[in-house]
Design a protein around this motif. Structure first.
Motif, mmCIF file in Angstrom:
data_model
loop_
_atom_site.group_PDB
_atom_site.id
_atom_site.type_symbol
_atom_site.label_atom_id
_atom_site.label_comp_id
_atom_site.label_asym_id
_atom_site.label_seq_id
_atom_site.Cartn_x
_atom_site.Cartn_y
_atom_site.Cartn_z
ATOM 1 N N TYR A 120 0.834 -1.202 0.000
ATOM 2 C CA TYR A 120 0.000 0.000 0.000
ATOM 3 C C TYR A 120 0.867 1.249 0.000
ATOM 4 N N ARG A 121 0.318 2.295 -0.576
ATOM 5 C CA ARG A 121 0.945 3.601 -0.450
ATOM 6 C C ARG A 121 0.606 4.174 0.915
ATOM 7 N N GLN A 122 1.440 5.062 1.402
ATOM 8 C CA GLN A 122 1.253 5.610 2.744
ATOM 9 C C GLN A 122 -0.105 6.293 2.884
ATOM 10 N N ALA A 123 -0.565 6.953 1.833
ATOM 11 C CA ALA A 123 -1.862 7.624 1.893
ATOM 12 C C ALA A 123 -2.984 6.623 2.117
ATOM 13 N N GLU A 124 -2.870 5.438 1.512
ATOM 14 C CA GLU A 124 -3.888 4.411 1.703
ATOM 15 C C GLU A 124 -3.871 3.879 3.123
ATOM 16 N N LEU A 125 -2.692 3.695 3.684
ATOM 17 C CA LEU A 125 -2.596 3.218 5.058
ATOM 18 C C LEU A 125 -3.176 4.232 6.032
ATOM 19 N N ARG A 126 -2.933 5.527 5.761
ATOM 20 C CA ARG A 126 -3.499 6.563 6.639
ATOM 21 C C ARG A 126 -5.015 6.618 6.513
ATOM 22 N N GLN A 127 -5.527 6.279 5.336
ATOM 23 C CA GLN A 127 -6.969 6.324 5.098
ATOM 24 C C GLN A 127 -7.703 5.236 5.876
ATOM 25 N N ALA A 128 -7.061 4.092 6.045
ATOM 26 C CA ALA A 128 -7.702 2.950 6.699
ATOM 27 C C ALA A 128 -7.522 3.057 8.209
ATOM 28 N N THR A 129 -8.392 3.800 8.851
ATOM 29 C CA THR A 129 -8.241 4.058 10.281
ATOM 30 C C THR A 129 -8.961 3.031 11.143
ATOM 31 N N ASP A 130 -10.214 2.751 10.869
ATOM 32 C CA ASP A 130 -10.971 1.776 11.653
ATOM 33 C C ASP A 130 -11.186 0.539 10.785
ATOM 34 N N LEU A 131 -10.219 -0.373 10.842
ATOM 35 C CA LEU A 131 -10.249 -1.518 9.942
ATOM 36 C C LEU A 131 -11.428 -2.440 10.214
ATOM 37 N N ALA A 132 -11.743 -2.672 11.467
ATOM 38 C CA ALA A 132 -12.852 -3.575 11.769
ATOM 39 C C ALA A 132 -14.145 -3.062 11.158
ATOM 40 N N CYS A 133 -14.411 -1.762 11.289
ATOM 41 C CA CYS A 133 -15.619 -1.186 10.700
ATOM 42 C C CYS A 133 -15.598 -1.295 9.180
ATOM 43 N N LEU A 134 -14.428 -1.075 8.577
ATOM 44 C CA LEU A 134 -14.296 -1.218 7.126
ATOM 45 C C LEU A 134 -14.621 -2.644 6.699
ATOM 46 N N PHE A 135 -14.042 -3.610 7.392
ATOM 47 C CA PHE A 135 -14.268 -5.005 7.023
ATOM 48 C C PHE A 135 -15.744 -5.385 7.193
ATOM 49 N N ILE A 136 -16.330 -4.980 8.298
ATOM 50 C CA ILE A 136 -17.734 -5.311 8.555
ATOM 51 C C ILE A 136 -18.638 -4.680 7.503
ATOM 52 N N ASP A 141 4.025 -5.698 13.706
ATOM 53 C CA ASP A 141 2.963 -4.895 14.320
ATOM 54 C C ASP A 141 1.783 -4.687 13.381
ATOM 55 N N HIS A 142 2.084 -4.477 12.095
ATOM 56 C CA HIS A 142 1.002 -4.290 11.124
ATOM 57 C C HIS A 142 0.134 -5.545 11.049
ATOM 58 N N ALA A 143 0.760 -6.703 10.982
ATOM 59 C CA ALA A 143 0.005 -7.954 10.906
ATOM 60 C C ALA A 143 -0.863 -8.140 12.142
ATOM 61 N N ARG A 144 -0.318 -7.853 13.311
ATOM 62 C CA ARG A 144 -1.093 -8.016 14.542
ATOM 63 C C ARG A 144 -2.284 -7.061 14.575
ATOM 64 N N HIS A 145 -2.082 -5.849 14.089
ATOM 65 C CA HIS A 145 -3.156 -4.858 14.043
ATOM 66 C C HIS A 145 -4.271 -5.309 13.106
ATOM 67 N N VAL A 146 -3.902 -5.765 11.914
ATOM 68 C CA VAL A 146 -4.900 -6.194 10.938
ATOM 69 C C VAL A 146 -5.609 -7.459 11.409
ATOM 70 N N ILE A 147 -4.870 -8.387 11.980
ATOM 71 C CA ILE A 147 -5.473 -9.633 12.454
ATOM 72 C C ILE A 147 -6.461 -9.364 13.583
ATOM 73 N N ALA A 191 -10.355 -10.365 13.379
ATOM 74 C CA ALA A 191 -11.029 -11.169 14.396
ATOM 75 C C ALA A 191 -12.296 -10.477 14.887
ATOM 76 N N GLU A 192 -12.219 -9.168 15.087
ATOM 77 C CA GLU A 192 -13.406 -8.422 15.501
ATOM 78 C C GLU A 192 -14.496 -8.512 14.437
ATOM 79 N N ALA A 193 -14.115 -8.379 13.169
ATOM 80 C CA ALA A 193 -15.087 -8.480 12.091
ATOM 81 C C ALA A 193 -15.651 -9.891 11.990
ATOM 82 N N HIS A 194 -14.816 -10.882 12.217
ATOM 83 C CA HIS A 194 -15.318 -12.259 12.215
ATOM 84 C C HIS A 194 -16.379 -12.459 13.296
ATOM 85 N N HIS A 195 -16.100 -11.987 14.493
ATOM 86 C CA HIS A 195 -17.058 -12.189 15.590
ATOM 87 C C HIS A 195 -18.364 -11.448 15.332
#
Length: 296
Positions: free
Chosen positions: A94-110, A134-140, A144-148
């Motif tokens: 990802y480009r840095q702008a895309e990473l900054r855009q994705a703030t609440d990943l669980a909400c995005l995934f849901i 750290d990035h992997a742990r954050h996304v995972i 998990a929140e979206a899965h639940h």
């Protein structure tokens, strides 16, 4: 039910499944090799369908050019059920702008799993090489929140096939995701039968995604890995996918592409492991791996 881009279907409708592939994909790491041509995607699907293929899981996550809006028409024109993915890959894609855009990943995934149109039918995450950064742990954690919240299955890119047990520990022990809702990808790239067996014993699904032109170093060990798992009683945990990641890897270019799964690999599996195991790998196992008790 299994969530496809044309709506939810019963598991028995899924049919012969390519459990991990890409119709569209882009990454800053692969300039000029983007999968971004709907006509080429349709040709690949038609070639797969001509050999009896009935469904494809596209693991392209958010921000990597999945062209989700094009998938329903491709599904209708080809007659192939398409499962789309939400989620996030490694930060380097990802480009840095895309990473900054994705703030609440669980909400995005849901959102992409429940209210977007078309809806995603799985979550894609990724580990790092032999560890979880750290990035992997954050996304995972977000996955998990979206899965639940939804019961969506989680597909995992294992970098070079490594860190499978670390991923399972984080997802299943720390975040309480049931192991049978996890699909571990790229295991053929790290052909350690002990790790494969340990992962299968947890109840997770094991996806052998190949051959892929970009990751062909261990293709010759694929049948050996499948045989070892089957002999250990884990044939019901195996999935197969093409993992076509570049335009040159398509069957319409100079790669094996999607059709190779059915033109070459399926006959070899039927011959060496038997037709019942081939049916499990291509039909029965995917119908379990991608089924969810959908909430939302």
């Amino acid at each position: 039910m299994i969530r496809t881009v044309l709506g939810d279907i019963a598991p028995e409708e899924l049919g012969v499944c390519n459990a991990h592939d890409h119709l569209f994909l882009r990454s800053p790491l692969s300039p000029g090799q983007e999968l971004d041509d709907p006509a080429a995607a349709l040709a690949e699907l038609n070639a797969f369908t001509a050999l009896g293929g009935r469904s494809v899981a596209q693991w392209t996550p958010w921000g990597m050019g999945p062209r989700v809006a094009d998938l329903p028409e491709l599904s209708r024109r080809s007659g192939v059920h398409i499962i789309s993915a939400t989620g996030m890959h490694q930060a380097k894609h990802y480009r840095q702008a895309e990473l900054r855009q994705a703030t609440d990943l669980a909400c995005l995934f849901i959102h992409e799993l429940t209210t977007a149109r078309p809806r995603a039918g799985m979550i894609k995450v990724a580990g790092a090489y032999h560890h979880l950064d750290d990035h992997a742990r954050h996304v995972i954690a977000a996955a998990a929140e979206a899965h639940h919240a939804t019961d969506a299955p989680i597909g995992v890119h294992l970098e070079a096939g490594t860190a499978a047990l670390d991923v399972l520990h984080l997802l299943c022990d720390t975040h309480r995701v049931p192991a049978h809702r996890v699909i571990l990808g790229h295991l053929h790239r790290f052909p350690d039968p002990r790790i494969h067996r340990q992962a299968a014993e947890t109840g997770a699904f094991l996806a052998f995604d190949g051959p892929s032109r970009a990751h062909h170093g261990t293709d010759w060990l694929l049948l050996r890995s499948l045989t070892a798992l089957a002999d250990a009683g884990h044939a019901h945990r195996i999935l197969l996918g093409g993992d076509t990641t570049t335009a040159s890897a398509r069957s319409t270019a100079d790669g094996p592409g999607m059709p190779f799964l059915l033109s070459a690999l399926r006959p070899r599996i039927e011959h060496e492991l038997g037709p019942e195991i081939a049916t499990a790998i291509f039909i029965d196992n995917p119908s379990h791996a991608f089924t969810a008790n959908w909430r939302g």
